[in-house]
Design an enzyme around this catalytic site. Structure first.
Site, PDB file in Angstrom:
ATOM      1  N   TRP B 321       0.841  -1.212   0.000  1.00  0.00           N
ATOM      2  CA  TRP B 321       0.000   0.000   0.000  1.00  0.00           C
ATOM      3  C   TRP B 321       0.868   1.250   0.000  1.00  0.00           C
ATOM      4  CZ3 TRP B 321      -0.348   4.039   3.474  1.00  0.00           C
ATOM      5  CH2 TRP B 321      -1.443   4.898   3.351  1.00  0.00           C
ATOM      6  N   HIS B 322       2.013   1.171   0.686  1.00  0.00           N
ATOM      7  CA  HIS B 322       2.875   2.352   0.819  1.00  0.00           C
ATOM      8  C   HIS B 322       3.537   2.728  -0.494  1.00  0.00           C
ATOM      9  CE1 HIS B 322       2.484   1.691   5.151  1.00  0.00           C
ATOM     10  NE2 HIS B 322       2.848   2.954   5.273  1.00  0.00           N
ATOM     11  N   GLY B 323       3.738   1.777  -1.340  1.00  0.00           N
ATOM     12  CA  GLY B 323       4.388   2.148  -2.584  1.00  0.00           C
ATOM     13  C   GLY B 323       4.566   0.959  -3.496  1.00  0.00           C
TER      14      GLY B 323
END
Lengths: 397, 477
Positions: B321-323
């Site tokens: 989700w973060h990247g």
């Protein structure tokens, strides 16, 4: 009304506290006063700087980091050091300054030695030539060290914005004194003091000064002209002519002197390893090569710190530029750099300063050490030994 | 416009004035929605349509789910919403990542996929998770649908939290839109206090340590192992101060308008174990992952092994989700393993420790805190590292961790960054003090002490704020 007064009082008290905190630990900028010879200088007194490195010092007459000197004693030996912000050294303490270290070392051999730090940010060789009679009269030096930096040999050398501007004259140049600020009338001084008492103005001035200083120190020096284009070749030739003229002028103005060149090194390259000969650490810019060659041909003693700095870095991986509160490797010379300069100057003065007239002396090798051999290194290991430089060495040995 | 800019202060002042003049919540909500769209358009107007589409589709799907009587129909509508939402997220954020990875894997068999240069809309991860929680809560009957489309659109686009969260729970926040906004001095006072605190964290702390961390991470080979440790600590401080500072500014802005956004950080670096860390770090995200992913997978109700697997899945997806980068997946995976280990530890070892002496318990507690901090620092290396021309991000991370623990030559330039050494003890002290106080410090601006603190912080900001602003880290997510 009561609330408004409370808030106003809180504002004033908070400004006072911020002022005290700044002055005590971080930054205080003495006002600039007019000096008849040097234009606008920092007012003598306490000065603290923490934007690049850290120093707390006392400024003497003419805004220099030298206390007021009495009349020269018969057995006193005076070394005058001229230079710009690298000599002024507001990034290091008094004890770390190379002029202080040099004085301490020289005093072991000759007790009555005084080294005068006449560095002032922004000065350039034209100013040293123009102010020669002032310096000689004021300090009566026995020997002079003239520190040069990249900006002295690379950037625009017309002297615009300096104390003395260079103007073409015939085949050479002439120096024209420029008005660098007028004396502040006494009344304005009192008004300024009153304004300082209004802390909001003082704080605002400080914020603007600090921001301006930060912007100045983080500005990169423009890259040297690359050989290849006709305009750039012409620029290089013009620069070379100016450097020759200035070098000859300094030699004539200060017969017993040595030029000290303090280069700026490029320590890091994201794409190149220290083992790679193309690493910028090993590249000597054209303008520096010109300076080396001109000094050799004119018989002007030149101490080029490039080799010493580079060898030290390869041995210890500690750059001699940059600070813990900025970026190692960028900006002015740090305490390590000052120590190396002091040691180099001490060796030179020990060997040459007692000679009655200037001689053609050997130059410190103009080239840089070779890259680290691949077999001895992993990553950034240090070089084992100084190797002969790759460029033609024109020094007279 | 970022919160720490003059434009935002001007924008926010105008919003406050307009909202105060309008009085009725219907008109106030519309004004806030238009202001939020303006705020988003300031970043990139091209994705306004995406923002509006997310709100419209999820609003109508929510209505359909709520009115549907057949379970199968509810499921189909929920699936529609989730596929739509994740489709948008997947395309804009992960298309290049998955296609690029597939290309690399299948290149030797001559298979190639078209590689589009997709621009990542700012804040998309937060928006998508928010609308998903809206429809899922309606499906689970945890909350009702929004009264009007404007309400849901405002929930999604509410400008204080739009770009980087916190992820709002619709059931907690939607009811607040039913009330008229009354600009109260007590709210303004508290909101400004929290906002200025966030500003100090971002501008004074995060922006001052960022250049050091950036420089060292860009060329770790050049610096000594001690400097690498300091850079990792600096990054840990930076990411916390940056993100929690942003969250505080969002919370403060909302508070000025009379809305309550829950805290997103609760002094995570005092955590005694990794489970506690995730209850204190990015609380809105960890809560979302727990409620909508972990529980949906079965949580801890299907035995130990399944619990560990669920934890790994949640953290791997949380990392992703973060990247769109494998380093984030590795980071998430490491946390998943740590959570599983702690779960096992809690089940098997902690009951045994309860019978030991106080001295042993305290020693174990201190060791737990130290281990947790060191683990979090090491995982931040993987989170932060970026690829260079010659090395992948994973190689850089591995090299850095190896150098930090003495597994490779620790030589290099020693740089004891003055700003970090100055900020670090203050940070540690304020972290523990904040944990002790459990709430935001409040200063009454009409009192001498409150006004003094406020002006003093502003002056420090003015003087010590770096001339160059570092971008908000979580904007890239």
């Amino acid at each position: 009304m009561k609330v408004a007064l409370k808030v106003l009082l809180a504002l004033i008290v908070s400004l006072c506290c911020t002022e005290v905190l700044l002055e005590a630990f971080f930054y205080n900028m003495p006002p600039r006063v007019h000096d008849d010879q040097l234009g606008m200088v920092l007012q003598p007194g306490r000065y603290t700087s923490s934007t690049e490195g850290y120093c707390r010092t006392m400024l003497g007459p003419h805004g220099m980091r030298t206390p007021k000197l009495g009349p020269k004693q018969p057995n006193e030996y005076r070394v005058l050091v001229l230079g710009d912000s690298f000599t002024e050294g507001f990034q290091v303490s008094d004890a770390a300054l190379f002029t202080h270290q040099l004085e301490v070392q020289l005093q072991r051999d000759r007790p009555h030695t005084t080294v005068i730090n006449a560095g002032k940010s922004g000065l350039y060789p034209g100013d040293y030539i123009g102010l020669a009679s002032f310096y000689q009269h004021e300090f009566q030096p026995d020997f002079t060290v003239i520190q040069l930096g990249e900006s002295d040999v690379h950037q625009d050398l017309t002297g615009e914005g300096k104390l003395f501007a260079m103007r073409p004259q015939g085949d050479g140049f002439t120096l024209v004194k420029q008005d660098k600020g007028s004396p502040a009338p006494a009344r304005e001084g009192r008004v300024k003091k009153l304004a300082k008492a209004v802390l909001a103005l003082s704080l605002t001035r400080r914020v603007m000064e600090v921001k301006e200083l930060l912007n100045t120190t983080t500005q990169a020096i423009s890259p040297p002209a690359q050989a290849g284009s006709a305009d750039k070749q012409k620029h290089l030739r013009e620069q070379a002519a100016k450097i020759r003229w200035l070098a000859a002028g300094m030699k004539a103005s200060y017969p017993r002197s040595v030029l000290l060149y303090v280069p700026e090194l490029v320590y890091y390259d994201p794409k190149l390893d220290l083992r790679d000969p193309a690493h910028p650490l090993y590249q000597v810019p054209d303008f520096e090569q010109n300076l080396n060659q001109d000094c050799a041909s004119l018989g002007i003693p030149l101490l080029n710190m490039r080799r010493t700095f580079t060898e030290y870095y390869l041995r210890t991986l500690q750059p001699v530029h940059g600070f813990d509160n900025t970026t190692p490797g960028e900006g002015h010379t740090n305490a390590l750099g000052h120590r190396l300069i002091a040691e180099t100057l001490y060796q030179y003065l020990k060997d040459h300063a007692s000679q009655p007239t200037a001689q053609v002396v050997s130059l410190k090798g103009p080239g840089s050490p070779r890259p680290v051999p691949a077999s001895t290194s992993q990553g950034h290991s240090a070089a084992k030994q100084d190797h002969p430089p790759q460029q033609k060495d024109r020094s007279a040995r | 416009m970022i919160f720490s800019s003059y434009q935002y202060i001007l924008f926010f002042t105008c919003v406050l004035v307009v909202v105060a003049l309008l009085r009725r919540h219907t008109y106030q909500n519309i004004a806030l929605l238009l202001a939020s769209y303006f705020f988003y358009a300031w970043w990139d107007w091209r994705f306004l349509i995406m923002l509006i589409a997310l709100s419209v589709v999820n609003y109508y799907v929510g209505r359909r789910i709520e009115t549907a009587t057949v379970v199968g129909l509810k499921n189909r509508w929920l699936t529609t919403a989730i596929v739509f939402d994740l489709g948008i997220l997947g395309f804009f954020k992960y298309y290049k990542f998955f296609v690029g990875s597939a290309d690399t894997l299948l290149a030797h068999v001559g298979v190639s996929f078209p590689l589009l240069n997709v621009v990542l809309p700012i804040g998309i991860s937060f928006m998508v998770f928010e609308v998903m929680s809206y429809t899922i809560d309606i499906y689970r009957k945890d909350s009702k649908s929004a009264d009007t489309l404007v309400d849901l659109a405002l929930l999604v686009a509410f400008f204080p939290h739009l770009i980087a969260g916190p992820i709002l729970k619709p059931k907690q926040f939607l009811p607040q839109f039913r009330n008229d906004i009354v600009i109260r001095w007590s709210n303004l006072e508290q909101g400004i206090s929290i906002f200025v605190l966030g500003l100090v964290k971002k501008v004074l702390i995060a922006n001052n340590v960022a250049p050091f961390a950036d420089r060292v991470f860009s060329d770790p080979h050049a610096f000594s192992s001690g400097t690498l440790w300091l850079a990792v600590i600096a990054y840990a401080i930076q990411i916390y101060a940056d993100f929690s500072g942003y969250s505080d500014m969002a919370i403060g802005s909302a508070k000025c308008l009379g809305y309550d956004i829950p805290r997103n950080f609760n002094f995570p670096y005092v955590s005694r174990n990794i489970t506690e860390f995730w209850r204190r770090w990015h609380i809105s995200l960890s809560t979302w992952l727990r409620e909508y992913l972990y529980f949906s997978l079965g949580g801890n109700r299907k035995g130990h092994r399944r619990t560990y697997v669920n934890l790994m899945i949640v953290m791997l997806l949380g990392g992703l989700w973060h990247g769109a980068n494998w380093t984030f997946v590795v980071w998430g995976g490491m946390h998943g393993v740590a959570l599983a280990i702690h779960k096992a530890w809690s089940a098997r070892v902690e009951p045994l420790l309860a019978n030991t002496s106080v001295w042993i318990q305290k020693s174990v507690s201190a060791l737990s805190i130290a281990t947790t901090i060191v683990f979090v620092l090491v995982t931040w290396v993987f989170f932060r590292a970026t690829a260079t021309a010659d090395y992948s991000a994973f190689q850089i991370s591995s090299y850095m961790v190896g150098k930090m623990f003495g597994l490779t030559d620790g030589g290099g330039t020693i740089w004891y960054c003055a700003q970090v050494l100055f900020i670090f003890p203050i940070f540690v002290l304020s972290h523990y003090l904040g944990n002790y106080l459990r709430d935001y410090p409040r200063f009454r601006l009409t009192s001498f002490r409150g006004a003094f603190t406020f002006f003093f912080m502003l002056e420090l900001l003015l003087i010590f704020a770096p001339t160059k602003q570092a971008p908000f880290i979580y904007f890239q997510f």
